[in-house]
Design an enzyme around this catalytic site. Structure first.
Site, PDB file in Angstrom:
ATOM      1  CE  LYS A  55      -3.381  -0.978  -0.556  1.00  0.00           C
ATOM      2  NZ  LYS A  55      -3.905  -1.596  -1.815  1.00  0.00           N
ATOM      3  CB  SER A  56       4.315   1.946  -0.520  1.00  0.00           C
ATOM      4  OG  SER A  56       4.473   1.486   0.796  1.00  0.00           O
ATOM      5  N   GLY A  57       1.722   2.771  -2.908  1.00  0.00           N
ATOM      6  CA  GLY A  57       1.578   3.366  -4.236  1.00  0.00           C
ATOM      7  C   GLY A  57       2.125   2.483  -5.338  1.00  0.00           C
ATOM      8  CB  THR A  58       2.630  -1.205  -5.527  1.00  0.00           C
ATOM      9  OG1 THR A  58       2.992  -1.222  -4.149  1.00  0.00           O
ATOM     10  CG2 THR A  58       3.545  -2.120  -6.304  1.00  0.00           C
ATOM     11  CE  LYS A 109       3.397  -5.819  -9.652  1.00  0.00           C
ATOM     12  NZ  LYS A 109       1.973  -5.438  -9.714  1.00  0.00           N
ATOM     13  CG  HIS A 111       4.544  -6.059  -1.547  1.00  0.00           C
ATOM     14  ND1 HIS A 111       4.584  -4.747  -1.976  1.00  0.00           N
ATOM     15  CD2 HIS A 111       3.411  -6.602  -2.062  1.00  0.00           C
ATOM     16  CE1 HIS A 111       3.509  -4.510  -2.715  1.00  0.00           C
ATOM     17  NE2 HIS A 111       2.794  -5.614  -2.791  1.00  0.00           N
ATOM     18  NE  ARG A 133       0.128   6.407   0.671  1.00  0.00           N
ATOM     19  CZ  ARG A 133      -1.086   5.961   0.358  1.00  0.00           C
ATOM     20  NH1 ARG A 133      -1.269   4.668   0.133  1.00  0.00           N
ATOM     21  NH2 ARG A 133      -2.106   6.793   0.255  1.00  0.00           N
ATOM     22  CE1 TYR A 196       0.860   6.971  -3.788  1.00  0.00           C
ATOM     23  CE2 TYR A 196       0.499   8.622  -2.092  1.00  0.00           C
ATOM     24  CZ  TYR A 196       0.017   7.834  -3.105  1.00  0.00           C
ATOM     25  OH  TYR A 196      -1.311   7.909  -3.446  1.00  0.00           O
TER      26      TYR A 196
END
Length: 269
Positions: A55-58, A109, A111, A133, A196
């Protein structure tokens, strides 16, 4: 490498979602049994890796990176499923065997924390783009994400969720350690550390940074076109007003945590 079971209750006393612990970090169940294979995953110099804490702007970052790296037509990107073009290393689908066989240049990608990424990434030429973020916004998005998934079915309060976040009881472990590990490598030639918030403050500079980092030359008109398209993406995907109320509650909780003081005033944020 020891793995141990641990459970995270959706509500007090109720266990809905299983995690497991790997070298002291709580990870999602689909990572179980894969970590050594991930550490030995064959990396190519032409790879471009996008890494974030969840939820960091991926989603926004992947679209921007795809646009810049591929020189793609923004209108064509709108018709594509970008997720299919950028698989997540540790996810069950498409799986490590499929990702190994993708044609170069691969866009991948993850995480995972820095130390759990493939060993060759730590010393090779593959490019790593990391985005951090502000956690006071991230935790709100992470809370909403947990509530929206049937597999997670989180029904605790936001205050309870914040405490889990502060105490490293969520998937992918400590946000603090995750960001700090990558910040320690932000001067490495193959690492680009982004924030972010800069997508909102100075998107043109961020796009130029990405192009320069990826070794791609664009003329002024092309860059302006990319920046305009990225602005449209941000307008579509982001609703800052939706975060404001919960963010305030999170900030009040965080002020009471001595751990938070470590990051107040930190250049990361």
């Amino acid at each position: 490498m020891a793995e141990s079971e641990c459970e995270t209750p959706s509500t007090p006393g109720e266990f809905e979602s299983k995690y497991f612990e790997y070298n002291g970090v709580r990870l999602p169940p689909f990572c179980r049994g894969k970590m050594e294979e991930i550490a030995n995953f064959p990396v190519r110099d032409s790879d471009v890796w996008i890494v974030t804490y969840p939820k960091s702007g991926t989603s926004l970052l992947q679209e921007v990176v795809y646009l810049v790296s591929q020189g793609a037509d923004p209108d064509e990107i709108g018709l594509m499923n970008i997720d299919e073009q950028l698989p997540v290393l540790e996810y069950p689908q498409p799986g490590l065997d499929i990702i190994k066989e993708l044609t170069s240049p691969r866009l991948i990608k993850s995480h995972l924390p820095y130390r759990f990424l493939p060993s060759d990434l730590h010393s090779g030429e593959s490019k790593i783009i990391y985005m951090a973020r502000n956690p006071k916004d991230l935790v709100v998005a992470y809370y909403q994400f947990h509530r929206s998934l049937r597999t997670m079915s989180y029904r605790g309060t936001f205050q309870e969720f914040c405490r889990r976040f502060m105490n490293d009881k969520l998937g992918y472990g400590s946000w603090f350690e995750h960001v700090q590990e990558f910040w320690q490598h932000h001067m490495d030639s193959n690492v680009l550390f982004l924030k972010y918030e800069d997508m909102h403050k100075d998107l043109a500079t961020l796009v130029e940074q990405l192009a320069r980092f990826l070794g791609i030359a664009y003329d002024k008109a092309q860059l302006e076109s990319m920046v305009e398209h990225c602005h449209q993406l941000i307008d579509q995907c982001c609703n800052a007003d939706a975060l404001s109320v919960a963010r305030g509650r999170c900030q009040n909780l965080c002020k009471r945590s001595p751990r938070w003081d470590v990051f107040n005033g930190n250049p990361l944020l």
